[in-house]
Write a protein that holds these residues in place. Structure first.
Motif, PDB file in Angstrom:
ATOM      1  N   GLU A 151       0.826  -1.207   0.000  1.00  0.00           N
ATOM      2  CA  GLU A 151       0.000   0.000   0.000  1.00  0.00           C
ATOM      3  C   GLU A 151       0.866   1.264   0.000  1.00  0.00           C
ATOM      4  O   GLU A 151       0.475   2.290  -0.570  1.00  0.00           O
ATOM      5  N   GLU A 152       2.027   1.204   0.638  1.00  0.00           N
ATOM      6  CA  GLU A 152       2.955   2.334   0.536  1.00  0.00           C
ATOM      7  C   GLU A 152       3.318   2.584  -0.924  1.00  0.00           C
ATOM      8  O   GLU A 152       3.342   3.729  -1.396  1.00  0.00           O
ATOM      9  N   GLU A 153       3.610   1.512  -1.647  1.00  0.00           N
ATOM     10  CA  GLU A 153       3.951   1.641  -3.061  1.00  0.00           C
ATOM     11  C   GLU A 153       2.747   2.116  -3.870  1.00  0.00           C
ATOM     12  O   GLU A 153       2.897   2.870  -4.838  1.00  0.00           O
ATOM     13  N   ALA A 154       1.552   1.681  -3.479  1.00  0.00           N
ATOM     14  CA  ALA A 154       0.346   2.119  -4.174  1.00  0.00           C
ATOM     15  C   ALA A 154       0.150   3.626  -4.030  1.00  0.00           C
ATOM     16  O   ALA A 154      -0.203   4.316  -4.996  1.00  0.00           O
ATOM     17  N   VAL A 155       0.371   4.149  -2.831  1.00  0.00           N
ATOM     18  CA  VAL A 155       0.252   5.594  -2.616  1.00  0.00           C
ATOM     19  C   VAL A 155       1.245   6.340  -3.514  1.00  0.00           C
ATOM     20  O   VAL A 155       0.909   7.361  -4.133  1.00  0.00           O
ATOM     21  N   ILE A 156       2.468   5.828  -3.610  1.00  0.00           N
ATOM     22  CA  ILE A 156       3.477   6.451  -4.480  1.00  0.00           C
ATOM     23  C   ILE A 156       3.019   6.414  -5.937  1.00  0.00           C
ATOM     24  O   ILE A 156       3.100   7.418  -6.662  1.00  0.00           O
ATOM     25  N   SER A 157       2.521   5.253  -6.389  1.00  0.00           N
ATOM     26  CA  SER A 157       2.088   5.114  -7.779  1.00  0.00           C
ATOM     27  C   SER A 157       0.941   6.052  -8.120  1.00  0.00           C
ATOM     28  O   SER A 157       0.925   6.684  -9.184  1.00  0.00           O
ATOM     29  N   TYR A 158      -0.028   6.174  -7.208  1.00  0.00           N
ATOM     30  CA  TYR A 158      -1.162   7.052  -7.489  1.00  0.00           C
ATOM     31  C   TYR A 158      -0.758   8.529  -7.412  1.00  0.00           C
ATOM     32  O   TYR A 158      -1.345   9.373  -8.102  1.00  0.00           O
ATOM     33  N   THR A 159       0.224   8.841  -6.606  1.00  0.00           N
ATOM     34  CA  THR A 159       0.744  10.212  -6.594  1.00  0.00           C
ATOM     35  C   THR A 159       1.418  10.528  -7.926  1.00  0.00           C
ATOM     36  O   THR A 159       1.245  11.630  -8.480  1.00  0.00           O
ATOM     37  N   GLN A 160       2.151   9.577  -8.472  1.00  0.00           N
ATOM     38  CA  GLN A 160       2.775   9.757  -9.782  1.00  0.00           C
ATOM     39  C   GLN A 160       1.708   9.847 -10.876  1.00  0.00           C
ATOM     40  O   GLN A 160       1.853  10.628 -11.831  1.00  0.00           O
ATOM     41  N   TYR A 161       0.655   9.068 -10.734  1.00  0.00           N
ATOM     42  CA  TYR A 161      -0.477   9.115 -11.669  1.00  0.00           C
ATOM     43  C   TYR A 161      -1.072  10.524 -11.682  1.00  0.00           C
ATOM     44  O   TYR A 161      -1.321  11.108 -12.761  1.00  0.00           O
ATOM     45  N   LEU A 162      -1.282  11.092 -10.501  1.00  0.00           N
ATOM     46  CA  LEU A 162      -1.809  12.457 -10.409  1.00  0.00           C
ATOM     47  C   LEU A 162      -0.883  13.460 -11.077  1.00  0.00           C
ATOM     48  O   LEU A 162      -1.334  14.398 -11.759  1.00  0.00           O
ATOM     49  N   ALA A 163       0.426  13.282 -10.887  1.00  0.00           N
ATOM     50  CA  ALA A 163       1.390  14.203 -11.489  1.00  0.00           C
ATOM     51  C   ALA A 163       1.299  14.162 -13.015  1.00  0.00           C
ATOM     52  O   ALA A 163       1.404  15.206 -13.686  1.00  0.00           O
ATOM     53  N   GLU A 164       1.102  12.968 -13.573  1.00  0.00           N
ATOM     54  CA  GLU A 164       0.966  12.848 -15.023  1.00  0.00           C
ATOM     55  C   GLU A 164      -0.313  13.511 -15.517  1.00  0.00           C
ATOM     56  O   GLU A 164      -0.335  14.146 -16.570  1.00  0.00           O
ATOM     57  N   ILE A 165      -1.389  13.383 -14.757  1.00  0.00           N
ATOM     58  CA  ILE A 165      -2.644  14.048 -15.118  1.00  0.00           C
ATOM     59  C   ILE A 165      -2.475  15.558 -15.061  1.00  0.00           C
ATOM     60  O   ILE A 165      -2.868  16.287 -15.988  1.00  0.00           O
ATOM     61  N   ASP A 166      -1.871  16.055 -13.983  1.00  0.00           N
ATOM     62  CA  ASP A 166      -1.688  17.493 -13.814  1.00  0.00           C
ATOM     63  C   ASP A 166      -0.767  18.081 -14.874  1.00  0.00           C
ATOM     64  O   ASP A 166      -0.907  19.256 -15.255  1.00  0.00           O
ATOM     65  N   ALA A 167       0.174  17.271 -15.362  1.00  0.00           N
ATOM     66  CA  ALA A 167       1.094  17.744 -16.394  1.00  0.00           C
ATOM     67  C   ALA A 167       0.482  17.659 -17.787  1.00  0.00           C
ATOM     68  O   ALA A 167       1.090  18.117 -18.767  1.00  0.00           O
TER      69      ALA A 167
END
Length: 222
Positions: A151-167
């Protein structure tokens, strides 16, 4: 004339206050083994999916839906076998499994996995279920720690997902109806809103499973 609102750029869903940078530092060999297993799994996921976060989410949630159901089943059998109270663990674990299943159903609508990826989902679930079942049966503390690190890794992955959306590198498409209904989102919610909700769910599961592992370590749940 009243100016028309652009809902495509709005944060439409309520923000959920969660700690995103939490990491349980390994304290013994059990924790180090659990962390190493998860890091190896992360390497394979990164190489196979790269930045295809929607497809990564589909496979991730397929695996993530397993531990809660396995843990709930084995905790149920243990409580019955020893004729004791489960301390609320069964309901929490089954709720986790249901929540992860809804994540999967949501990202199926978003990512539209190919036939090959659907086959990978079946293989990943079959392998992970059997490995996790025996891990939980023989070493429940390690099993919960593995989930905490996943789940720690999942939080990191979804944070990166958000960054790609925002970019702007991933289109902020409308949220599917299943997500609107499940998280009670407004009808104009977007993918970004869904990812925020999913990330908050994963942070909750992270804290819950690390907490369960700690209770087992301290002898507070037999």
């Amino acid at each position: 004339m009243k100016e028309r609102q652009d809902f495509t750029q709005m944060d439409t869903a309520p923000q959920r206050d969660v700690a995103l940078d939490v990491h349980h530092a390994p304290t013994d060999v059990h924790d180090r083994i659990a962390l190493r297993i998860v890091k190896i799994m992360r390497v394979f996921a990164d190489r196979f999916f790269a930045k295809r976060y929607g497809h990564r989410a589909v496979v991730l949630e397929t695996v993530a839906a397993v531990p809660g159901m396995v843990g709930g089943l084995l905790q149920h059998l243990r409580a019955v076998r020893h004729i004791r109270d489960d301390q609320g663990w069964i309901r929490e674990l089954l709720d986790e499994a249901e929540n992860e299943r809804m994540h999967l159903m949501t990202f199926i609508h978003i990512a539209q996995p190919t036939r090959l990826e659907r086959g990978l989902i079946m293989v990943a679930q079959a392998v992970f279920y059997n490995v996790f079942f025996f891990t939980y049966l023989l070493a429940p503390r390690t099993a919960h720690r593995i989930v905490g690190y996943l789940e720690e890794e999942a939080v990191i992955s979804y944070t990166q997902y958000l960054a790609e959306i925002d970019a702007g590198r991933i289109e902020n498409v409308p949220a599917p109806k299943i997500a609107l209904d499940y998280w009670n989102l407004p009808r104009y919610a977007r993918l970004r809103d869904v990812v925020i909700q999913v990330r908050a769910d994963e942070a909750h599961h992270r804290d819950t499973n690390h907490g369960f592992a700690d209770l087992i370590r301290d002898g507070q749940h037999l």
